[in-house]
Write an enzyme that holds these catalytic residues in place. Structure first.
Site, PDB file in Angstrom:
ATOM      1  CG  ASN A 164     102.445  11.313  50.970  1.00  0.00           C
ATOM      2  OD1 ASN A 164     102.766  10.283  50.383  1.00  0.00           O
ATOM      3  ND2 ASN A 164     102.222  12.431  50.317  1.00  0.00           N
TER       4      ASN A 164
ATOM      5  CB  CYS B 101      99.114  10.964  47.160  1.00  0.00           C
ATOM      6  SG  CYS B 101      97.653  12.007  47.209  1.00  0.00           S
TER       7      CYS B 101
ATOM      8  CD  GLU C 136     103.027  12.102  47.123  1.00  0.00           C
ATOM      9  OE1 GLU C 136     102.790  13.247  47.522  1.00  0.00           O
ATOM     10  OE2 GLU C 136     102.151  11.207  47.078  1.00  0.00           O
TER      11      GLU C 136
END
Length: 813
Positions: free
Chosen positions: A263, A265, A267
């Site tokens: 995704n 970011c 994580e």
């Protein structure tokens, strides 16, 4: 934050709910999923769960991701934050992904892509006999689409672009954001293999592989490529690293495919078409005693004794149930996502407020005690999340893809035999807006500062104008007031970038405990990320912060440490490296900016202390109200139809008009029924129509889409636009001439005016030349206003060909 982004509004744009109403709406909606699993008294089960969910959120012990807060119980009902879409090596696949991206961004989600399957620049395209433009060129198309969509949305579109380090275009990818203006809607990360990292450590070369043929195309020195990654990351934070082999060792469903992307970011690693809904537990709420009763502690005191483990365990169990219910209540924007998400039922329960808990426990972030406590806390969260998911599996059955997964006893994996409802349970997300709502530090980050100015864009009439709002860490303020070293002057000093450590009137214990992001050496940032990663199914979002004076070698050491410590990825940021960062100290901005911001800080804090600032208690901040508005065209409207030819392809573009004559929709009709190009243009037309109806200026769309380069291209039937680099390029240049060019202006004048922004953007770039110099080089050639696909300079039309006088690119016919 709640008023601007989450609270429902009526048709006039007035607030239609309070924060309590919001949480009641979300709790009521998510609890409806319980009815499908109740063995008796379904209504009672729903009501009981609704009450528990409402208490869970209003106590701020747990908050779900933003789409759930904003959309649950409302018509959109899209509740997931994270999506990964495949980008296949075909025009159909690329633009199918683009269409799906638009739908996801419109619903408030973020998207991740691996562009690693696309053939490299210059590779053969068998269907046309031409050559491929490479992954980076298509990333620009995705970026332009995001730019258009986000201007009419409630949540900024976000993307992650990942390219495998073995792709032949890897060097171009690494450098793509080095100008700090390109791909502003993308984070980028290099997917590195263990084979590559071992080559870096041994100072060896490694192999580049064409993804189309799977054949080697050459070799590069691994250490030089790694250094290039590091230098760009030092410059502006991109690219990050994703340790792909490590991620796939923990892929719970390898029978469904290999993970290639995350995704935005980083994580949440996901398979193509998977989504994941996230939520975070507020660790600041898990201290056993009220703040006023905290003792300073001693070296013999175990801070874990002051955590209420029972409350934490109960919170984890209820949060897992909540997130599993979200999967059933979500209306997914694409059918494939609905299917894949329910096959694996991934959830991502994480934490926020870690720094606040450490403050309360008087434990320094950069200490062995904090690392040990972090491991213990996340191990506890993981254990209880696993236990809760197993309990749900007993009630509701295991996730459908359990058979063949690593949990299947037949898999031979040591984890086989565990019957989970969710294929993953834990993720540590950045919690940007959630932590603001909960008034705590984001994720597992240290406090950025004890006092700072937060940059917000609140004025919808002037969206580019920031408002600087002062914030003081609540835990620090309470403790400082209790210990009688708090003052307005101290707060101003800290907000200007001052350090607590040099203040004579601050106790030594406070100097050691209240460390902030830039007091902490990067090594501790990485080690803290690794401590939480060891007990997290998915990955950990953590920015490794550097002071402005940090060197490239400092960044390189952090990247290598993340690899050796077992992290699944790493992102770094050097303070002041980008012009517009959300949180800022004045001292990182240069002397002139520092002086101006220091004055603004002083004024802001004086207003705050006097009760006059919008953030002061009891004050009301004037904000423009209203949700994004889509202006539909009337059922009967005028239109303009234009016939065109680009290369050998003919077609028609029809523009529907508002009453005042401005375009509000476009339709593109291509002569080849069912062709790839027809599907492509249908997608572009839909994206453009939606953007226009949400108020995106046509000038912005023209600026983004003119110059897009792909087949078919070449000569046109329009003397005002003699050549075009693609049908998209032609259509948007025609729209510019038809609707934006003043009557009587020549096509050449319009092209010259349109080329000015591109020339300004190139000014100052190494190797850039002035427009006058380009015209001198061109001889008798005519400037097209098109950008060269290889170097970005202006293309000229001469002797029947498009010619770049800067790099030698040529395209004839």
């Amino acid at each position: 934050m709640l008023e601007r982004r989450y609270l429902a509004k009526d048709d006039r744009g007035e607030l239609a709910e309070t924060p309590e109403d919001l949480f009641r709406r979300v709790a009521h909606d998510i609890a409806q999923a319980e009815a499908a699993y109740a063995t008796a008294d379904a209504a009672g089960a729903v009501a009981a769960c609704e009450a528990r969910f409402y208490d869970l959120m209003t106590s701020l012990r747990f908050l779900p991701n933003s789409p759930t807060l904003g959309n649950a119980g409302r018509p959109l009902q899209q509740l997931s934050a994270c999506f990964v879409l495949p980008v296949e090596d075909s025009m159909e696949g690329i633009f199918e992904a683009l269409k799906d991206t638009a739908l996801i961004h419109q619903s408030g989600g973020g998207t991740g892509f691996a562009f690693s399957r696309l053939r490299p620049t210059g590779d053969r395209v068998s269907t046309t006999g031409g050559v491929a433009s490479g992954p980076v060129s298509f990333m620009r198309v995705f970026d332009a689409a995001t730019e258009s969509i986000k201007q009419g949305g409630t949540r900024r579109g976000a993307n992650m672009a990942i390219l495998n380090v073995e792709h032949p275009d890897i060097e171009r990818f690494i450098d793509v954001k080095s100008d700090m203006t390109t791909l502003q809607n993308f984070n980028i990360s290099v997917a590195v293999t263990e084979r590559f990292m071992e080559a870096v450590e041994r100072d060896e070369t490694y192999e580049l592989v064409n993804p189309r043929t799977r054949q080697a195309t050459g070799r590069l020195p691994a250490r030089a490529v790694f250094r290039r990654i590091v230098e760009n990351a030092w410059r502006n934070g991109d690219p990050g690293l994703v340790f792909l082999d490590r991620i796939n060792r923990d892929n719970p469903t390898p029978q469904l495919g290999r993970i290639e992307a995350t995704n935005p970011c980083g994580e949440q690693p996901l398979l193509p078409y998977e989504s994941c809904n996230l939520g975070s537990i507020n660790l600041a709420k898990m201290a056993r005693e009220p703040l006023a009763k905290r003792r300073r502690g001693s070296s013999a005191h175990d801070p874990a004794e002051d955590i209420d483990w029972d409350v934490l365990g109960e919170t984890v169990a209820l949060a897992v149930r909540f997130l599993d219910d979200v999967i059933d209540r979500c209306h997914y924007p694409i059918a494939q996502i609905d299917d894949m998400t329910k096959q694996t039922r991934k959830i991502g329960l994480g934490v926020m407020g870690w720094a606040d808990l450490l403050f309360t426990l008087r434990t320094p972030y950069d200490s062995e005690e904090a690392l040990a406590l972090g491991e213990r806390v996340m191990s506890f969260v993981q254990e209880h999340a696993d236990r809760a998911s197993m309990q749900l599996a007993q009630e509701r059955c295991v996730f459908p893809a359990w058979h063949g997964s690593i949990y299947d006893p037949m898999s031979g994996d040591p984890r086989g035999g565990h019957r989970y409802r969710n294929s993953t349970r834990t993720t540590v997300a950045p919690t940007g807006t959630l932590s603001i709502i909960a008034d705590c530090a984001g994720g597992i980050e240290p406090a950025f500062a004890l006092a700072f100015m937060r940059r917000h864009y609140l004025d919808r009439a002037n969206p580019a104008t920031p408002t600087m709002l002062p914030e003081v860490n609540a835990t620090f303020r309470a403790m400082a007031e209790r210990e009688e070293f708090y003052s307005d002057e101290l707060v101003r000093y800290l907000a200007e970038g001052g350090s607590l450590r040099v203040r004579d009137n601050v106790p030594e214990w406070a100097k050691r405990v209240f460390v902030t992001s830039h007091d902490i050496d990067p090594e501790w940032h990485v080690r803290m990320q690794a401590a939480f990663q060891r007990h997290t199914d998915n990955a950990v979002s953590k920015t490794i912060n550097f002071r402005n004076e940090a060197t490239v070698d400092d960044v390189e050491r952090a990247y290598m440490l993340a690899y050796r410590e077992g992290c699944k990825g790493i992102t770094v940021y050097r303070d002041g490296a980008r012009e517009r960062q959300v949180l800022s100290h004045a001292t990182a901005r240069g002397p002139e900016q520092a002086e101006a911001e220091a004055a603004e800080i002083a004024l802001g804090f004086q207003e705050l202390m006097d009760g006059a600032h919008p953030r002061a208690a009891g004050s009301v901040e004037p904000r423009p109200a209203g949700m994004p508005y889509r202006r539909h065209l009337p059922d009967e409207r005028r239109s303009v139809t234009h016939k065109f030819r680009v290369g050998e392809q003919e077609g028609y573009v029809t523009v529907g008009l508002y009453a005042e004559g401005q375009p509000g929709e476009i339709f593109v009709n291509i002569s080849k029924e069912g062709s790839t190009i027809r599907g492509l243009m249908d997608s572009v037309a839909v994206l453009t129509s939606v953007a226009l109806q949400y108020g995106v200026p046509l000038e912005n769309l023209v600026a983004k889409f003119r110059g897009v380069h792909f087949e078919p291209n070449g000569l046109t039937s329009n003397p005002s636009i003699p050549t075009a680099s693609s049908i998209v390029d032609y259509i948007f240049r025609w729209l510019e001439l038809r609707f934006l060019t003043p009557r009587g202006a020549s096509a050449d004048a319009a092209a010259t005016a349109a080329a000015k922004p591109a020339r300004r953007a190139r000014r100052g770039r190494p190797g850039a030349v002035s427009a006058r110099a380009e015209r001198a080089r061109a001889g008798d050639g005519a400037s097209t206003g098109l950008a060269c696909p290889d170097c970005g300079a202006v293309l000229f039309f001469a002797e029947g060909c498009l010619v770049c006088r800067s790099c030698g690119y040529t395209k004839c016919g």
